[in-house]
Design a protein around this motif. Structure first.
Motif, PDB file in Angstrom:
ATOM      1  N   MET A 200     -27.200-121.224 -44.388  1.00 13.97           N
ATOM      2  CA  MET A 200     -27.866-120.464 -45.448  1.00 13.97           C
ATOM      3  C   MET A 200     -26.844-119.802 -46.376  1.00 13.97           C
ATOM      4  O   MET A 200     -27.074-119.669 -47.586  1.00 13.97           O
ATOM      5  CB  MET A 200     -28.784-119.400 -44.816  1.00 13.97           C
ATOM      6  N   GLN A 201     -25.695-119.384 -45.848  1.00 10.05           N
ATOM      7  CA  GLN A 201     -24.652-118.774 -46.692  1.00 10.05           C
ATOM      8  C   GLN A 201     -24.075-119.803 -47.663  1.00 10.05           C
ATOM      9  O   GLN A 201     -23.726-119.451 -48.797  1.00 10.05           O
ATOM     10  CB  GLN A 201     -23.544-118.198 -45.806  1.00 10.05           C
ATOM     11  N   GLU A 202     -23.958-121.076 -47.222  1.00 11.03           N
ATOM     12  CA  GLU A 202     -23.503-122.118 -48.131  1.00 11.03           C
ATOM     13  C   GLU A 202     -24.505-122.302 -49.257  1.00 11.03           C
ATOM     14  O   GLU A 202     -24.137-122.464 -50.429  1.00 11.03           O
ATOM     15  CB  GLU A 202     -23.313-123.439 -47.372  1.00 11.03           C
ATOM     16  N   GLU A 203     -25.834-122.284 -48.889  1.00 11.64           N
ATOM     17  CA  GLU A 203     -26.868-122.394 -49.914  1.00 11.64           C
ATOM     18  C   GLU A 203     -26.778-121.211 -50.881  1.00 11.64           C
ATOM     19  O   GLU A 203     -26.937-121.360 -52.100  1.00 11.64           O
ATOM     20  CB  GLU A 203     -28.255-122.447 -49.255  1.00 11.64           C
ATOM     21  N   GLU A 204     -26.539-120.017 -50.307  1.00 12.89           N
ATOM     22  CA  GLU A 204     -26.428-118.810 -51.152  1.00 12.89           C
ATOM     23  C   GLU A 204     -25.236-118.933 -52.107  1.00 12.89           C
ATOM     24  O   GLU A 204     -25.312-118.555 -53.285  1.00 12.89           O
ATOM     25  CB  GLU A 204     -26.252-117.578 -50.265  1.00 12.89           C
ATOM     26  N   LYS A 205     -24.118-119.472 -51.614  1.00 13.59           N
ATOM     27  CA  LYS A 205     -22.921-119.627 -52.440  1.00 13.59           C
ATOM     28  C   LYS A 205     -23.193-120.566 -53.609  1.00 13.59           C
ATOM     29  O   LYS A 205     -22.813-120.283 -54.756  1.00 13.59           O
ATOM     30  CB  LYS A 205     -21.787-120.175 -51.570  1.00 13.59           C
ATOM     31  N   LEU A 405     -33.465-115.702 -50.686  1.00 11.42           N
ATOM     32  CA  LEU A 405     -32.537-116.300 -49.725  1.00 11.42           C
ATOM     33  C   LEU A 405     -31.707-115.216 -49.037  1.00 11.42           C
ATOM     34  O   LEU A 405     -31.436-115.293 -47.833  1.00 11.42           O
ATOM     35  CB  LEU A 405     -31.629-117.304 -50.431  1.00 11.42           C
ATOM     36  N   GLN A 406     -31.321-114.178 -49.809  1.00  9.26           N
ATOM     37  CA  GLN A 406     -30.551-113.087 -49.210  1.00  9.26           C
ATOM     38  C   GLN A 406     -31.360-112.371 -48.119  1.00  9.26           C
ATOM     39  O   GLN A 406     -30.824-111.991 -47.073  1.00  9.26           O
ATOM     40  CB  GLN A 406     -30.130-112.092 -50.293  1.00  9.26           C
ATOM     41  N   ASN A 407     -32.633-112.148 -48.370  1.00 11.61           N
ATOM     42  CA  ASN A 407     -33.481-111.496 -47.366  1.00 11.61           C
ATOM     43  C   ASN A 407     -33.576-112.353 -46.101  1.00 11.61           C
ATOM     44  O   ASN A 407     -33.552-111.834 -44.975  1.00 11.61           O
ATOM     45  CB  ASN A 407     -34.869-111.245 -47.943  1.00 11.61           C
ATOM     46  N   THR A 408     -33.702-113.677 -46.307  1.00 12.48           N
ATOM     47  CA  THR A 408     -33.766-114.578 -45.148  1.00 12.48           C
ATOM     48  C   THR A 408     -32.479-114.502 -44.331  1.00 12.48           C
ATOM     49  O   THR A 408     -32.493-114.474 -43.100  1.00 12.48           O
ATOM     50  CB  THR A 408     -34.004-116.021 -45.619  1.00 12.48           C
ATOM     51  N   ASP A 411     -32.376-111.323 -42.258  1.00 11.47           N
ATOM     52  CA  ASP A 411     -33.199-111.409 -41.041  1.00 11.47           C
ATOM     53  C   ASP A 411     -32.469-112.231 -39.974  1.00 11.47           C
ATOM     54  O   ASP A 411     -32.457-111.852 -38.787  1.00 11.47           O
ATOM     55  CB  ASP A 411     -34.550-112.061 -41.377  1.00 11.47           C
ATOM     56  N   ALA A 412     -31.819-113.343 -40.411  1.00  8.50           N
ATOM     57  CA  ALA A 412     -31.099-114.187 -39.452  1.00  8.50           C
ATOM     58  C   ALA A 412     -29.903-113.447 -38.871  1.00  8.50           C
ATOM     59  O   ALA A 412     -29.584-113.572 -37.682  1.00  8.50           O
ATOM     60  CB  ALA A 412     -30.654-115.481 -40.135  1.00  8.50           C
ATOM     61  N   GLU A 413     -29.249-112.668 -39.693  1.00  6.39           N
ATOM     62  CA  GLU A 413     -28.100-111.888 -39.210  1.00  6.39           C
ATOM     63  C   GLU A 413     -28.542-110.844 -38.190  1.00  6.39           C
ATOM     64  O   GLU A 413     -27.830-110.553 -37.218  1.00  6.39           O
ATOM     65  CB  GLU A 413     -27.384-111.220 -40.386  1.00  6.39           C
TER      66      GLU A 413
END
Length: 693
Positions: A200-205, A405-408, A411-413
């Motif tokens: 998800m961080q790659e998607e965020e980037k 996406l940041q909220n997701t 939650d995962a973190e």
């Protein structure tokens, strides 16, 4: 007086004759006296016989004779001089004894030094005997300690056997199967959640990188086309304005002042509102940049993004309102312009109809083009506004997706933190179980260790005693007997004996004794003798700077001394100082030179004053005369024979006393007059080539 005047008047011719006769007599008398005087001078003039000679032109200077090899003889022994064996003028060789020093004080010191050295040897023997007794006592103590250690070692070995039995029992492994299973399950959960977050961080980037990217090429093409069309219309409008001005020059002047007042007022209001609009536009750009910075920052909160979005919408509304007011003021300005046009139309009714018709046609075209420009400007602004609005909508949509996406990810973190806590708890449970197991085993070992420790401490104490006993024996055996006193006395004795050997002053080179400074009974702490090589000498002299260019290394030199009389010695220049030796600021600047004779002569000795004649140029078999024999006249230089014959000559080289003369009419043996003209002498000296000696 009147009688004389009457007589002159009556006998005028007679008086003129008498006066003329007196003048002639006076003139003849003066010529006769002058001729006699000249003949008397000629008869009294000295003469010389012209002959051929060798002339040398060069530079003269004086200096001092210096030996090439000069040696100062010292003594390294500070003692009174007892006897001097040489005198000034003696020839010596290297190694010859020049003087003998008084060494009686040193000999006395040597006797005392020998006694001191003998005493230190006796003391050293006594110290060695005492050390041998210490070694015997230390060996006895060492043997007693070794027996005690053997007994204690048996007790310690038994305690170690007991401890090993308990340690074997404790080494049974801890059963950690259930704990390891729980740890592995927790570890897998952490790794899975970590991989999901990384994805998800790659998607965020990627989303953050594309957040402010907007494909505005189609919008910009449309805006560019409108800008080009608008520029063309403005050019057309400018040409129409020029046509109207040209046509108006043919009609009466119209007073536009009152109508232009309204236009100017409307113009000022429009410009003021335009400045306000531009300020709002700048504020909008600043807030928009801040909005992009907050949205692209992964650490920005949802509240920060919401607040900046509201702030951006507020400034956008203020911008739209200012734009609307600006359009209204533009309409007001156009109305004022229409009023001016209407007034012009009424004025034009009274003007020439043909001119008015042309002007109206042009003005109609001008107004039409002006309206087209206004329409194009509105379309241009609308296109720019449309592009900005589309860009804002795209940014808004991307920002919403980015926030989601940041909220997701958050939650995962959070779930990852819970999984890591579970993993840490499983590890801690295992550690606590192992710690408890170890604690139980440690209690079992404690008693066995205490027993062993007591025996080991006792054994350690005995070993320390053994070590100390061995060190005592070793120190006694290895004890270094101090020989400092003996060595000092020995060095002192050797030094004094070495000084005694220096009781004679020795020549360090070959040569002649030129100075004897030693005196019997005085200390030998300065120069005692000076030895110089009289066969190798040179002359040290100075020359003035204006002569330096005429002197080179190897230049021929003629050397004379007061002792040699008329005898001369040939030599050459061997050294020229690279810089002046005169003090700075001296009016006379001089350079040092050295000249060396070509052969050895006993008439040239160090310290003598010597005279150097440095040959610059020379000439053999040349006619020469004293300077005073040459007459410098307007058309050249001449000499006069005793027969009063005038002979032209040219000037060659010169010395201090004579000048070379050159001429086709010169003959050896002719008699030449002397002391022709003092002024001529000065002139010839100034024009002759060279000439210092």
């Amino acid at each position: 007086m009147q009688n004389i005047e009457v007589y002159v008047q009556k006998n005028k011719k007679k008086v003129i004759f008498i006066v003329s006769l007196l003048i002639i007599i006076s003139t003849v008398t003066m010529i006769f006296l002058k001729k006699n005087t000249k003949n008397q001078i000629v008869n009294n003039t000295e003469s010389i016989t012209l002959e051929r000679k060798s002339l040398v032109n060069g530079i003269s200077t004086s200096g001092v004779v210096i030996s090439d090899n000069k040696t100062n003889i010292f003594s390294t022994l500070n003692a009174p001089v007892k006897e001097i064996l040489v005198s000034v003028g003696d020839t010596v060789k290297k190694g010859d004894v020049l003087a003998v020093l008084d060494t009686s004080a040193i000999e006395t010191e040597i006797q005392q030094a020998k006694l001191n050295y003998k005493s230190s040897l006796e003391s050293l023997k006594e110290i060695k005997k005492e050390n041998e007794n210490s070694i015997a006592n230390a060996n006895t103590s060492l043997e007693s300690t070794e027996i005690s250690i053997q007994q204690q070692q048996i007790q310690t070995d038994n305690a170690e056997k007991d401890l090993k039995k308990i340690e074997e029992k404790v080494k049974e492994p801890f059963n950690a199967y259930s704990y390891d299973f729980a740890i592995e399950e927790a570890k897998i959960a952490v790794e899975n959640k970590g991989r999901n977050i990384k994805k998800m961080q790659e998607e965020e980037k990627d989303l953050r990188a594309n957040l402010d990217r907007f494909d505005d090429s189609s919008y910009r093409n449309d805006i560019s086309e409108k800008a080009i069309l608008l520029e063309r219309k403005k050019t057309e409008l400018s040409n129409l304005r020029k046509d109207i001005r040209s046509q108006n020059r043919e009609r009466p002047v119209f007073d536009e002042y009152n109508n232009k007042i309204a236009i100017d007022d409307a113009n000022r209001s429009y410009n003021k509102k335009m400045d306000e609009y531009l300020n709002i536009q700048k504020a909008y750009n600043d807030i928009y940049n801040e909005y992009q910075s907050i949205v692209s920052n992964p650490e920005s909160t949802q509240e920060e993004i919401h607040n900046i979005t509201l702030k951006l919408n507020d400034i956008k509304e203020a911008q739209d309102k200012a734009k609307q007011e600006l359009d209204e003021l533009s309409i007001t300005l156009e109305r004022a312009k229409e009023n001016l046009k209407r007034a012009k139309n009424e004025f034009d009714k009274s003007s020439n109809e043909t001119i008015l018709s042309n002007i109206k046609t042009t003005e109609k075209t001008y107004d039409q083009v002006r309206n087209e420009i206004d329409d194009l400007e509105r379309e241009y602004r609308k296109a720019v506004s449309g592009m900005n609005k589309a860009k804002q909508e795209a940014l808004k949509s991307a920002s919403a997706e980015y926030v989601k996406l940041q909220n997701t990810i958050k939650d995962a973190e959070h779930e990852l933190v819970i999984a890591k806590n579970n993993f840490q708890k499983a590890l801690l449970d295992k550690e606590n179980a192992i710690r408890e197991y170890i604690k139980t085993n440690e209690n079992d070992l404690e008693n066995a260790k205490r027993a062993l420790m007591g025996n080991q401490k006792q054994l350690e104490s005995l070993n320390n005693n053994l070590k100390n006993a061995k060190n005592t024996v070793k120190q006694a055996k290895d004890k270094t007997i101090s020989t400092v006193s003996r060595d000092i006395n020995k060095v002192s004795l050797e030094k004094l004996e070495s000084q005694l050997e220096k009781g004679s002053v020795i020549a360090t080179g070959d040569g002649i004794i030129t100075q004897v400074k030693a005196e019997v009974g005085t200390m030998s702490n300065d120069i005692l003798f000076v030895i110089e090589d009289l066969d190798n000498v040179h002359i040290k002299a100075n020359i003035k700077e204006h002569n330096l260019s005429s002197v080179d290394l190897g230049k021929k030199v003629t050397i004379t001394t007061l002792a040699s009389g008329d005898e001369t010695f040939e030599g050459s220049v061997t050294f020229i100082s690279p810089r002046a030796v005169s003090p700075i600021g001296s009016p006379v600047v001089e350079f040092e030179i050295n000249a060396k004779p070509n052969s050895i002569s006993s008439k040239i000795k160090p310290g003598m004053n010597a005279f150097l004649n440095i040959v610059v140029n020379s000439k053999e078999n040349a006619f020469s005369v004293p300077v005073t024999a040459i007459s410098k006249e307007d058309d050249g230089n001449y000499i006069y024979t005793i027969e009063d014959e005038k002979i032209p000559v040219e000037i060659g080289i010169s010395t201090k006393t004579e000048v070379e003369i050159i001429g086709d009419k010169l003959l050896e043996g002719m008699k030449i007059k002397m002391n022709i003209n003092e002024d001529s002498e000065k002139s010839i000296k100034n024009t002759a080539t060279g000439g210092i000696f």
